[in-house]
Design an enzyme around this catalytic site. Sequence first.
Site, PDB file in Angstrom:
ATOM      1  N   ILE A 157       0.833  -1.204   0.000  1.00  0.00           N
ATOM      2  CA  ILE A 157       0.000   0.000   0.000  1.00  0.00           C
ATOM      3  C   ILE A 157       0.866   1.252   0.000  1.00  0.00           C
ATOM      4  O   ILE A 157       0.596   2.206  -0.741  1.00  0.00           O
ATOM      5  CB  ILE A 157      -0.960  -0.005   1.203  1.00  0.00           C
ATOM      6  CG1 ILE A 157      -1.976  -1.144   1.066  1.00  0.00           C
ATOM      7  CG2 ILE A 157      -1.681   1.336   1.324  1.00  0.00           C
ATOM      8  CD1 ILE A 157      -2.873  -1.333   2.273  1.00  0.00           C
ATOM      9  N   THR A 235      -3.119   6.448   7.772  1.00  0.00           N
ATOM     10  CA  THR A 235      -4.103   5.547   7.167  1.00  0.00           C
ATOM     11  C   THR A 235      -3.820   4.110   7.595  1.00  0.00           C
ATOM     12  O   THR A 235      -4.245   3.160   6.934  1.00  0.00           O
ATOM     13  CB  THR A 235      -4.091   5.664   5.632  1.00  0.00           C
ATOM     14  OG1 THR A 235      -2.745   5.738   5.147  1.00  0.00           O
ATOM     15  CG2 THR A 235      -4.857   6.893   5.174  1.00  0.00           C
ATOM     16  N   ARG A 237      -3.210   2.117  11.631  1.00  0.00           N
ATOM     17  CA  ARG A 237      -4.016   1.935  12.840  1.00  0.00           C
ATOM     18  C   ARG A 237      -3.856   3.142  13.770  1.00  0.00           C
ATOM     19  O   ARG A 237      -2.754   3.680  13.935  1.00  0.00           O
ATOM     20  CB  ARG A 237      -3.589   0.664  13.577  1.00  0.00           C
ATOM     21  CG  ARG A 237      -3.917  -0.619  12.842  1.00  0.00           C
ATOM     22  CD  ARG A 237      -5.423  -0.868  12.819  1.00  0.00           C
ATOM     23  NE  ARG A 237      -5.728  -2.204  12.335  1.00  0.00           N
ATOM     24  CZ  ARG A 237      -5.927  -2.518  11.064  1.00  0.00           C
ATOM     25  NH1 ARG A 237      -5.829  -1.586  10.141  1.00  0.00           N
ATOM     26  NH2 ARG A 237      -6.226  -3.763  10.720  1.00  0.00           N
ATOM     27  N   GLU A 266      -9.732   3.831  18.711  1.00  0.00           N
ATOM     28  CA  GLU A 266     -10.354   2.901  17.766  1.00  0.00           C
ATOM     29  C   GLU A 266     -11.856   2.738  18.047  1.00  0.00           C
ATOM     30  O   GLU A 266     -12.331   1.719  18.545  1.00  0.00           O
ATOM     31  CB  GLU A 266      -9.648   1.548  17.791  1.00  0.00           C
ATOM     32  CG  GLU A 266      -8.192   1.636  17.336  1.00  0.00           C
ATOM     33  CD  GLU A 266      -7.534   0.279  17.189  1.00  0.00           C
ATOM     34  OE1 GLU A 266      -7.222  -0.110  16.062  1.00  0.00           O
ATOM     35  OE2 GLU A 266      -7.335  -0.385  18.226  1.00  0.00           O
ATOM     36  N   HIS A 290     -12.176   5.338   9.874  1.00  0.00           N
ATOM     37  CA  HIS A 290     -11.510   4.107   9.428  1.00  0.00           C
ATOM     38  C   HIS A 290     -12.158   3.620   8.135  1.00  0.00           C
ATOM     39  O   HIS A 290     -12.570   2.468   8.007  1.00  0.00           O
ATOM     40  CB  HIS A 290     -11.573   3.029  10.512  1.00  0.00           C
ATOM     41  CG  HIS A 290     -10.508   1.980  10.349  1.00  0.00           C
ATOM     42  ND1 HIS A 290     -10.165   1.107  11.347  1.00  0.00           N
ATOM     43  CD2 HIS A 290      -9.716   1.667   9.294  1.00  0.00           C
ATOM     44  CE1 HIS A 290      -9.209   0.300  10.925  1.00  0.00           C
ATOM     45  NE2 HIS A 290      -8.926   0.627   9.680  1.00  0.00           N
ATOM     46  N   ALA A 292     -10.645   4.217   4.989  1.00  0.00           N
ATOM     47  CA  ALA A 292      -9.691   4.237   3.878  1.00  0.00           C
ATOM     48  C   ALA A 292      -9.808   3.011   2.983  1.00  0.00           C
ATOM     49  O   ALA A 292      -9.603   3.088   1.775  1.00  0.00           O
ATOM     50  CB  ALA A 292      -8.263   4.362   4.410  1.00  0.00           C
TER      51      ALA A 292
END
Length: 333
Positions: A157, A235, A237, A266, A290, A292
Amino acid sequence: MTQQTVVIADYDYGDVDIERAIIEGAGLRLAAADCKTEDDVIEAAHDADAIIAQYATVGARAIDALTRCKVIARYGTGVDIVDVDAATRRGILVTNVPSDWCENEVADHAMALLLAAARKVCEYDRATRAGTWRWQTGEPVHRLRGRTAGLLGFGAIARAIAVRAHAFGMLVIAHDPYLTPEDVAVHGATAVSFGELLEQADYLVIQAPLTEETRHLIGEPELRRMKPTSILVNTARGPIVEDKALYAALTGGWIVGAGLDDLEEEPAKQRDWVPVNPLFSLDNVIITPHAAYYSAEAIHTVREFAAHEVTRVLTGKPPLSPVNAAELAIVHR
């Protein structure tokens, strides 16, 4: 013979129709739950033959309570919610979904956050909606071409992000302790130390896995080393960045802005979450939930893949993306 059961510990897709067609089509039983804690996982899945989890933590305590489990499959690539060592000791296979399921989505989202923060898109939008039509409401905005994008982690990524950064005329540097400088250079970036990454990046993009080593890797000392004109993009955690330190950095002028796809707390892993994080009060940070990895196509792929993984294992076939197969072979030979 008792019908084998697959428990989906948690999901936020609205239904489990895709999984049900695959799992029940293979002659297995499916049960869906809404677990937020390990106690929830134990209650829902203690006698399951397989577990699929999205956000719910399947830690050592839950794993030790499992009586028949053969495989734990993750909806996604990172396996930080699963105690892989505990699963290995118990002879339980852990699987994930290779990162190409959302590689382009995450890379696009990282660049979207970077561009929105750098070009002050949200500031302009807020000012314009409030009746102020002036380009000066976003100043200063700096040219992207010639600036340095720094990547923390340089997996698939991150390499896709590098391609996009190059297209905007940026220089790309990267720090990944698991790659050689030659590995990094092959993909168009310059390998640097962690300290050099912090000090040289105009845009620091975090795309590393969450491990014990990376938890709170970006705290006050690291943020103070960054340029006062730099922008942090996460992008990966949320817990990789210490929110308290980031708030201090954004209010104290250590860095100019941030784009976050997750928070340290989170929220998706909590029941009845309330948005009290002080980062929400700041205009120089963009926060997405979250998301992405999200596209309609990516979600379909990840659901199918996870369901097929547990089906393969429970019907005696090898999984396509095992996380701990080699370790299992050593521990249980």
